[in-house]
Structures are given as structure tokens and as C-alpha cells.
Design a protein around this motif. Structure first.
Motif, PDB file in Angstrom:
ATOM      1  N   UNK A 244       0.819  -1.201   0.000  1.00  0.00           N
ATOM      2  CA  UNK A 244       0.000   0.000   0.000  1.00  0.00           C
ATOM      3  C   UNK A 244       0.859   1.260   0.000  1.00  0.00           C
ATOM      4  N   UNK A 245       1.939   1.243   0.780  1.00  0.00           N
ATOM      5  CA  UNK A 245       2.821   2.406   0.818  1.00  0.00           C
ATOM      6  C   UNK A 245       3.407   2.691  -0.556  1.00  0.00           C
ATOM      7  N   UNK A 246       3.880   1.648  -1.232  1.00  0.00           N
ATOM      8  CA  UNK A 246       4.439   1.820  -2.578  1.00  0.00           C
ATOM      9  C   UNK A 246       3.382   2.351  -3.538  1.00  0.00           C
ATOM     10  N   UNK A 247       2.152   1.879  -3.387  1.00  0.00           N
ATOM     11  CA  UNK A 247       1.059   2.341  -4.249  1.00  0.00           C
ATOM     12  C   UNK A 247       0.780   3.830  -4.020  1.00  0.00           C
ATOM     13  N   UNK A 248       0.728   4.253  -2.754  1.00  0.00           N
ATOM     14  CA  UNK A 248       0.447   5.656  -2.438  1.00  0.00           C
ATOM     15  C   UNK A 248       1.544   6.572  -2.982  1.00  0.00           C
ATOM     16  N   UNK A 249       2.791   6.169  -2.770  1.00  0.00           N
ATOM     17  CA  UNK A 249       3.913   6.996  -3.230  1.00  0.00           C
ATOM     18  C   UNK A 249       3.918   7.113  -4.747  1.00  0.00           C
ATOM     19  N   UNK A 250       3.700   5.984  -5.419  1.00  0.00           N
ATOM     20  CA  UNK A 250       3.752   5.984  -6.876  1.00  0.00           C
ATOM     21  C   UNK A 250       2.553   6.644  -7.526  1.00  0.00           C
ATOM     22  N   UNK A 251       1.348   6.265  -7.098  1.00  0.00           N
ATOM     23  CA  UNK A 251       0.129   6.767  -7.752  1.00  0.00           C
ATOM     24  C   UNK A 251      -0.120   8.239  -7.469  1.00  0.00           C
ATOM     25  N   UNK A 252       0.339   8.709  -6.307  1.00  0.00           N
ATOM     26  CA  UNK A 252       0.110  10.114  -5.956  1.00  0.00           C
ATOM     27  C   UNK A 252       1.347  10.994  -6.180  1.00  0.00           C
ATOM     28  N   UNK A 253       2.389  10.364  -6.714  1.00  0.00           N
ATOM     29  CA  UNK A 253       3.607  11.089  -7.091  1.00  0.00           C
ATOM     30  C   UNK A 253       4.221  11.848  -5.920  1.00  0.00           C
ATOM     31  N   UNK A 254       4.290  11.184  -4.759  1.00  0.00           N
ATOM     32  CA  UNK A 254       4.961  11.795  -3.615  1.00  0.00           C
ATOM     33  C   UNK A 254       6.469  11.751  -3.860  1.00  0.00           C
ATOM     34  N   UNK A 255       7.127  12.885  -3.737  1.00  0.00           N
ATOM     35  CA  UNK A 255       8.543  12.960  -4.073  1.00  0.00           C
ATOM     36  C   UNK A 255       9.472  12.930  -2.863  1.00  0.00           C
ATOM     37  N   UNK A 256       9.002  13.339  -1.712  1.00  0.00           N
ATOM     38  CA  UNK A 256       9.844  13.341  -0.517  1.00  0.00           C
ATOM     39  C   UNK A 256       9.006  12.872   0.664  1.00  0.00           C
ATOM     40  N   UNK A 257       9.282  11.651   1.126  1.00  0.00           N
ATOM     41  CA  UNK A 257       8.435  11.010   2.127  1.00  0.00           C
ATOM     42  C   UNK A 257       9.291  10.495   3.282  1.00  0.00           C
ATOM     43  N   UNK A 258       8.936  10.885   4.493  1.00  0.00           N
ATOM     44  CA  UNK A 258       9.594  10.378   5.694  1.00  0.00           C
ATOM     45  C   UNK A 258       8.688   9.323   6.306  1.00  0.00           C
ATOM     46  N   UNK A 270      11.949  -2.416   5.094  1.00  0.00           N
ATOM     47  CA  UNK A 270      11.026  -1.600   4.313  1.00  0.00           C
ATOM     48  C   UNK A 270      11.767  -0.850   3.211  1.00  0.00           C
ATOM     49  N   UNK A 271      12.957  -0.323   3.510  1.00  0.00           N
ATOM     50  CA  UNK A 271      13.737   0.385   2.488  1.00  0.00           C
ATOM     51  C   UNK A 271      14.072  -0.549   1.327  1.00  0.00           C
ATOM     52  N   UNK A 272      14.430  -1.800   1.656  1.00  0.00           N
ATOM     53  CA  UNK A 272      14.735  -2.774   0.595  1.00  0.00           C
ATOM     54  C   UNK A 272      13.493  -3.111  -0.214  1.00  0.00           C
ATOM     55  N   UNK A 273      12.353  -3.271   0.466  1.00  0.00           N
ATOM     56  CA  UNK A 273      11.112  -3.608  -0.213  1.00  0.00           C
ATOM     57  C   UNK A 273      10.701  -2.496  -1.181  1.00  0.00           C
ATOM     58  N   UNK A 274      10.817  -1.249  -0.748  1.00  0.00           N
ATOM     59  CA  UNK A 274      10.467  -0.130  -1.626  1.00  0.00           C
ATOM     60  C   UNK A 274      11.406  -0.075  -2.826  1.00  0.00           C
ATOM     61  N   UNK A 275      12.675  -0.417  -2.595  1.00  0.00           N
ATOM     62  CA  UNK A 275      13.644  -0.445  -3.682  1.00  0.00           C
ATOM     63  C   UNK A 275      13.257  -1.458  -4.745  1.00  0.00           C
ATOM     64  N   UNK A 276      12.736  -2.601  -4.311  1.00  0.00           N
ATOM     65  CA  UNK A 276      12.290  -3.631  -5.263  1.00  0.00           C
ATOM     66  C   UNK A 276      11.090  -3.155  -6.080  1.00  0.00           C
ATOM     67  N   UNK A 277      10.341  -2.196  -5.530  1.00  0.00           N
ATOM     68  CA  UNK A 277       9.196  -1.632  -6.253  1.00  0.00           C
ATOM     69  C   UNK A 277       9.603  -0.432  -7.107  1.00  0.00           C
ATOM     70  N   UNK A 278      10.900  -0.195  -7.207  1.00  0.00           N
ATOM     71  CA  UNK A 278      11.382   0.898  -8.047  1.00  0.00           C
ATOM     72  C   UNK A 278      11.380   2.258  -7.386  1.00  0.00           C
ATOM     73  N   UNK A 279      11.237   2.284  -6.060  1.00  0.00           N
ATOM     74  CA  UNK A 279      11.241   3.554  -5.326  1.00  0.00           C
ATOM     75  C   UNK A 279      12.531   3.659  -4.536  1.00  0.00           C
TER      76      UNK A 279
END
Length: 426
Positions: A244-258, A270-279
């Protein structure tokens, strides 16, 4: 009101003008005159309200204009080893110590005062070199400060102004013993400035034990989130949070997320998982070296990475200008930490967004947060990520079974105690 009306020295006024400060914030407006007058101050204000300048500017002015204890001839009679500092600022984390140090360096641009910083995770030799060169103001974390004190690199006998910054976090991190050790090594006659984002009973107890007739500065109600932060809770199954986090960041074009996680291992995963999703994402936590943490933070600020995943300890003190999104991947153990987390966004009047991903086993944490804030946080089920109804039912059954077990166990103990009492009477 302007900074000129606060009675600041012309050299300090020149600096704040160059830094683009147009008018003082509420905490600066109230705290600076009190600190300049030499009063002890107990100040409560949310993160991002300008607390550092509220104590840094008056400290610099007092040290610029007032003679030191040595110059006054009232230095402690006991022989002291190490650098004799005049002002001491204690912070709970390395990141906050570095941030406060950077601020002091900027504010002291047109003075001859020397500033140093000391915290763990880096070589003591560099810090020792700076101390030997002479230091007027020291910013430090408790553990590293005591390391220097114990080996004679620093003397606290001449401290004229003491600042305890983020006092609530100090207590949360178990620094009370270190704080007491530090207090015993400073002169009783000194000015103490006490700053905290929240004021629990324990924080107030500590404050009144180290302050003398303090003047109170409370610019916001206790434990209230900033109005500039828009909050939303998304219920979701725990195993689908990363998705869900990867979906929110990608679909809503969030550029800087803490993003906040509860554990060090969780932040890395989590950092590794997001990396696998291209983030592009990096993590910071207590297991990272200070150099690695600083590089990650610098890359995040520069936009080289899109997501910074952090634990509460590592993130306290992060000052990221115009950060728009904060995500609670895990709800915090302590409700007060929620206020600190979302205080990273919505700073200096800017609009921020605080997103919480809540699994069913975290409902208790959300209730604690809502009780603290005295409000209900809005919730929304996102299509395609709705919690599994069967899991909801399973959790309810499990909770019911657990409650029944606790009741049965309690009854058993009562019967056992009654039996023991009967035997004793016999």
C-alpha cells in the motif's frame, strides 16, 4: 513584532536578517526576553516552531556582553581539568545535536565565540582537538559528554547557562541518570533553559527539580498536533502495508516522504522492499554509523532518494525544510511519539500530510493517540486494500478467547489464594 524589539545585539540582528528571518515566532517572542533577562525558562512548543533560535540567540548575546566567571574572579575553587565551557546544550540524539550545532555556528557568524559539538558514533579525537582549542558553547548528547568529563577533557564547573532540549525524549530514552550526573557537576548558580515538545507528569517533575523560579512559555496546548498537518488513517492488513505504501507513493507522485517504523530491522526491510518496487529509499536507525546516517539524510534532502525510513530515535531532531509527507508505517508504542513524528511536516506554516497505515492489532495504539489529541482521526478504506473481513473476525474471536483465558486465570489465582489463606488459618 520584529527581532529589533527583542533587544538583540546588532551583530545578531544582522545574522537573522541575512538568514531571512522576518519576524520572531511565538516561542521566540516569549522566550528570548526572559532568557536575556537571566531567568530560568520552562518552554513548551511543537517541533518546527523555532525553539533553537529561542535559546541560541540569548545565549550568544549573554556570552558576548557578560564577563565569564573567570573574568569575574568567582571561578570554582576546586581544581578542574579540561575545557571550561560557559554554555552547555544537551540533546537526546546525534542528529539533533548536529542540527543545534549548525544553528549556533550560523548565529555566531559575527561573534568571536567558539562552538563545538560532541556525540557518539564518531571519533573522540576530533572532538578532543576542538575542546583543547577552547570552547565557549558545547552541544552534546549525554553519554558522549560524560565520556569526556570522566577522562578530564571537559569541566562543567564554569557553566553559566544550561539548556536541556527535547526533555521529553530524554526521559523516553532513559537518560535521567546521565542528566543527574551532569547536573551534579555544574554550579548551582546558573541559568537553566528547559525545552520540551510535550509535558507529561514526569517531564514536569524533572523541570521543577532543576529550575529555579522558572518563567513559563507555552505557545501551544499540550500534546496537540499542528493545525497545518492534515491527518488520515488507512486500515490495512499488516502483510499488505508495504504494498500500500508503494502504491500511495507511486500513484500520488509523492517525491519526498519520511516513513516511521518501530524497529531498526523493520526500517531496513522496508527500504529494501520499496527499492524492489522501483522507489529509491534509504533507512536510518541506531545501528547505522553516524557517517552513514548523515549521508542518507543528505541524499534525502538533496532529492537523490525519494523515501527516508527511520525509527523514532534516529528521526528526532531531523529538520527537513518543506517536508510534505510523513507516514506512520507502524504506530508508535507511545502516543506522544505520534505528535513528534507528524511534527516533521507542516513546519513554518507550510501544509503537511500525516498518513497512518493501521493494522488490526494496532487499534489500541490509535485509541491512545486519539485520547491524547482529544479528537477522532479520520479513517478511509482504500479500494483494493480493504482489511480482510475474515481476519477481523479472527482477531475478534482471539481477543474474546484471550479475555476468557485471563478471566479463568484470575479466578484460578483467587481460589488458590483462598486455599492458602485457609491453610494458614489452620
Amino acid at each position: 513584532m520584529s527581532f529589533e524589539t527583542l533587544g538583540l545585539h546588532p551583530k545578531l540582528l544582522q545574522v537573522v536578517t541575512e538568514l531571512g528571518y522576518e519576524k520572531p515566532t511565538d516561542v521566540q517572542l516569549q522566550a528570548i526576553p526572559l532568557a536575556l533577562a537571566g531567568d530560568d525558562v520552562m518552554a513548551g512548543a511543537q517541533t518546527g516552531t523555532g525553539k533553537t533560535a529561542a535559546f541560541a540567540l540569548p545565549i550568544l548575546q549573554r556570552l558576548m556582553t557578560l564577563p565569564s566567571l573567570t573574568e569575574q574572579g568567582i571561578e570554582d575553587a576546586k581544581p578542574q581539568q579540561g575545557a571550561k565551557i560557559r554554555a552547555l546544550v544537551i540533546t537526546p540524539t546525534r542528529e539533533l545535536a548536529q542540527q543545534v550545532y549548525d544553528s549556533f555556528i550560523a548565529y555566531s557568524k559575527y561573534t568571536e565565540l567558539k562552538v563545538a559539538v560532541a556525540y557518539g558514533g564518531t571519533s573522540m579525537n576530533v572532538q578532543i582537538k576542538a575542546l583543547k582549542a577552547g570552547v565557549d558553547i558545547l552541544i552534546a548528547t549525554p553519554g558522549r559528554l560524560l565520556d569526556h568529563v570522566f577522562v578530564g577533557n571537559i569541566s562543567l564547573a564554569n557553566v553559566e547557562t544550561f539548556v536541556l532540549d527535547e526533555a521529553d525524549r530524554m526521559l523516553d530514552m532513559g537518560f535521567i541518570i546521565d542528566i543527574n550526573r551532569i547536573m551534579k557537576r555544574m554550579p548551582a548558580e546558573r541559568q537553566t533553559l528547559f525545552f520540551s515538545a510535550t509535558f507529561s507528569k514526569q517531564v514536569k517533575k524533572l523541570a521543577f527539580s532543576i529550575l529555579t523560579d522558572p518563567k513559563m512559555v507555552e505557545v501551544t496546548p499540550e500534546n496537540i498536533a499542528a493545525d497545518t498537518v492534515q491527518q488520515m488513517v488507512y486500515p490495512v492488513d499488516k502483510k499488505r502495508k508495504s504494498e500500500l505504501l508503494a502504491y500511495l507513493i507511486g500513484s500520488r507522485n509523492w517525491q519526498q516522504v519520511l516513513v516511521f517504523t518501530k524497529t531498526k530491522q523493520g526500517s531496513d526491510q522496508l527500504a529494501k522492499s520499496l527499492g524492489l518496487d522501483g522507489i529509491k529509499a534509504v533507512s536510518i536507525n541506531g545501528d547505522k554509523s553516524q557517517g552513514a546516517r548523515q549521508r542518507a539524510l543528505d541524499d534525502f534532502k538533496a532529492g537523490k532518494v525519494r523515501v527516508l525510513v527511520a525509527t523514532d530515535v534516529a528521526a528526532r531532531g531531523l529538520d527537513i525544510q518543506q517536508l510534505e509527507y510523513v507516514v506512520n508505517f507502524d504506530l508508535p508504542f507511545n502516543a506522544e511519539d505520534y505528535v513528534h513524528r507528524i511534527g516533521r511536516t507542516g513546519r513554518a506554516g507550510n501544509t503537511g500530510y500525516a498518513i497512518t497505515l493501521m493494522s488490526l492489532d494496532e487499534e489500541w495504539a490509535l485509541k491512545a493517540i486519539e485520547e491524547l489529541l482529544d479528537t477522532r482521526l479520520p479513517q478511509q478504506w482504500l479500494e483494493g486494500y480493504e482489511p480482510d473481513p475474515s481476519l477481523i473476525e479472527t482477531v475478534s474471536v482471539h481477543r474474546g478467547a484471550s479475555a476468557e483465558k485471563r478471566r479463568a486465570k484470575s479466578k484460578s489465582k483467587i481460589h488458590q489464594n483462598r486455599g492458602k489463606s485457609t491453610q494458614r488459618r489452620r
